[in-house]
Design a protein around this motif. Structure first.
Motif, short mmCIF file in Angstrom:
data_model
loop_
_atom_site.label_atom_id
_atom_site.label_comp_id
_atom_site.label_asym_id
_atom_site.label_seq_id
_atom_site.Cartn_x
_atom_site.Cartn_y
_atom_site.Cartn_z
N ASP A 5 0.82 -1.21 0.00
CA ASP A 5 0.00 0.00 0.00
C ASP A 5 0.86 1.26 0.00
O ASP A 5 0.47 2.29 -0.54
N LEU A 34 -0.99 -9.67 -6.21
CA LEU A 34 -1.18 -8.31 -5.71
C LEU A 34 -0.01 -7.40 -6.11
O LEU A 34 -0.17 -6.18 -6.19
N ILE A 54 -0.78 -5.12 -9.28
CA ILE A 54 -1.75 -4.04 -9.35
C ILE A 54 -1.24 -2.80 -8.62
O ILE A 54 -0.43 -2.90 -7.70
N THR A 55 -1.71 -1.65 -9.04
CA THR A 55 -1.26 -0.39 -8.48
C THR A 55 -1.85 -0.13 -7.10
O THR A 55 -1.16 0.30 -6.19
N ASN A 56 -3.14 -0.39 -6.96
CA ASN A 56 -3.83 -0.13 -5.71
C ASN A 56 -4.41 -1.45 -5.20
O ASN A 56 -5.25 -2.06 -5.87
N ARG A 70 -6.64 -2.06 -3.23
CA ARG A 70 -8.09 -2.02 -3.07
C ARG A 70 -8.83 -2.41 -4.34
O ARG A 70 -10.03 -2.62 -4.32
N GLU A 71 -8.09 -2.48 -5.45
CA GLU A 71 -8.68 -2.95 -6.71
C GLU A 71 -9.00 -4.44 -6.64
O GLU A 71 -9.84 -4.94 -7.38
N ASN A 72 -8.31 -5.14 -5.75
CA ASN A 72 -8.57 -6.54 -5.54
C ASN A 72 -9.90 -6.67 -4.78
O ASN A 72 -10.11 -5.99 -3.77
N GLU A 73 -10.77 -7.52 -5.27
CA GLU A 73 -12.11 -7.67 -4.69
C GLU A 73 -12.06 -7.98 -3.19
O GLU A 73 -12.85 -7.43 -2.41
N ALA A 75 -11.12 -4.70 -1.10
CA ALA A 75 -11.86 -3.46 -1.34
C ALA A 75 -12.19 -2.75 -0.01
O ALA A 75 -12.31 -1.53 0.03
#
Length: 187
Positions: free
Chosen positions: A86, A118, A121-123, A125-128, A131
């Motif tokens: 993060d 993970l 991905i950039t953020n 929180r994009e992972n379900e 979130a």
């Protein structure tokens, strides 16, 4: 540990705390294994002092002792990984994944693969499944609530979570009684 030795250990621990030797008290707890100071452990976790928290915990249980210990270690290492991701430090997150979390792949390879993804991905929180992830402190609080329950249920901590009630300065009083000359003896 025999009852007299356990009583003496608690008296020494009480003395160290009363006299302000908190670092020595934590070391004594770790070495004697007589008492797990949950407040110290929680403080370390809530402040992201992962190495200190794990070092303290490891004096009482190893990650593969039982399912409760396994879950506590995994949750802490996963949280450290997520916080690092993060913050945007992908190199450090990869290091945590490979050094600290890979050991858990034998228990759940699918979960390890999900954590590896993970990194792409950039953020997070994009992972379900992430979130709901708010901030590190909030997540640590949620995790700590679960960890406390796991520790209380963990047989490795049986008899080590409740500090016995004793009168204040018990060890100091006993020592003073031993060294003071008897007021009634004649010279």
């Amino acid at each position: 540990m025999s009852a007299p030795n356990k009583d003496l250990s608690y008296m020494v621990l009480q003395y160290l705390n009363e006299e302000g030797y908190s670092a020595t008290a934590r070391l004594f707890e770790r070495e004697s294994g007589c008492y797990f100071y949950m407040e110290y452990f929680e403080y370390a976790v809530m402040n992201g002092q992962w190495e200190a928290a794990e070092k303290y915990l490891s004096s009482f249980t190893k990650f593969d002792d039982n399912q409760f210990s396994l879950k506590v270690y995994f949750d802490m290492r996963k949280q450290h990984f997520l916080e690092t991701l993060d913050s945007g430090d992908r190199a450090k997150a990869l290091d945590i994944l490979m050094k600290d979390l890979k050991v858990f792949a034998i228990y759940d390879d699918h979960l390890f693969n999900e954590m590896t993804q993970l990194l792409t991905i950039t953020n997070i929180r994009e992972n379900e499944k992430l979130a709901f992830y708010k901030d590190a402190f909030t997540q640590r609080g949620r995790m700590m609530t679960e960890i406390k329950t796991l520790i209380k249920r963990n047989p490795a901590f049986k008899g080590k979570l409740k500090y016995p009630s004793m009168e204040g300065q018990r060890l100091k009083n006993l020592v003073n009684q031993m060294v003071q000359p008897d007021a009634f003896s004649s010279s």
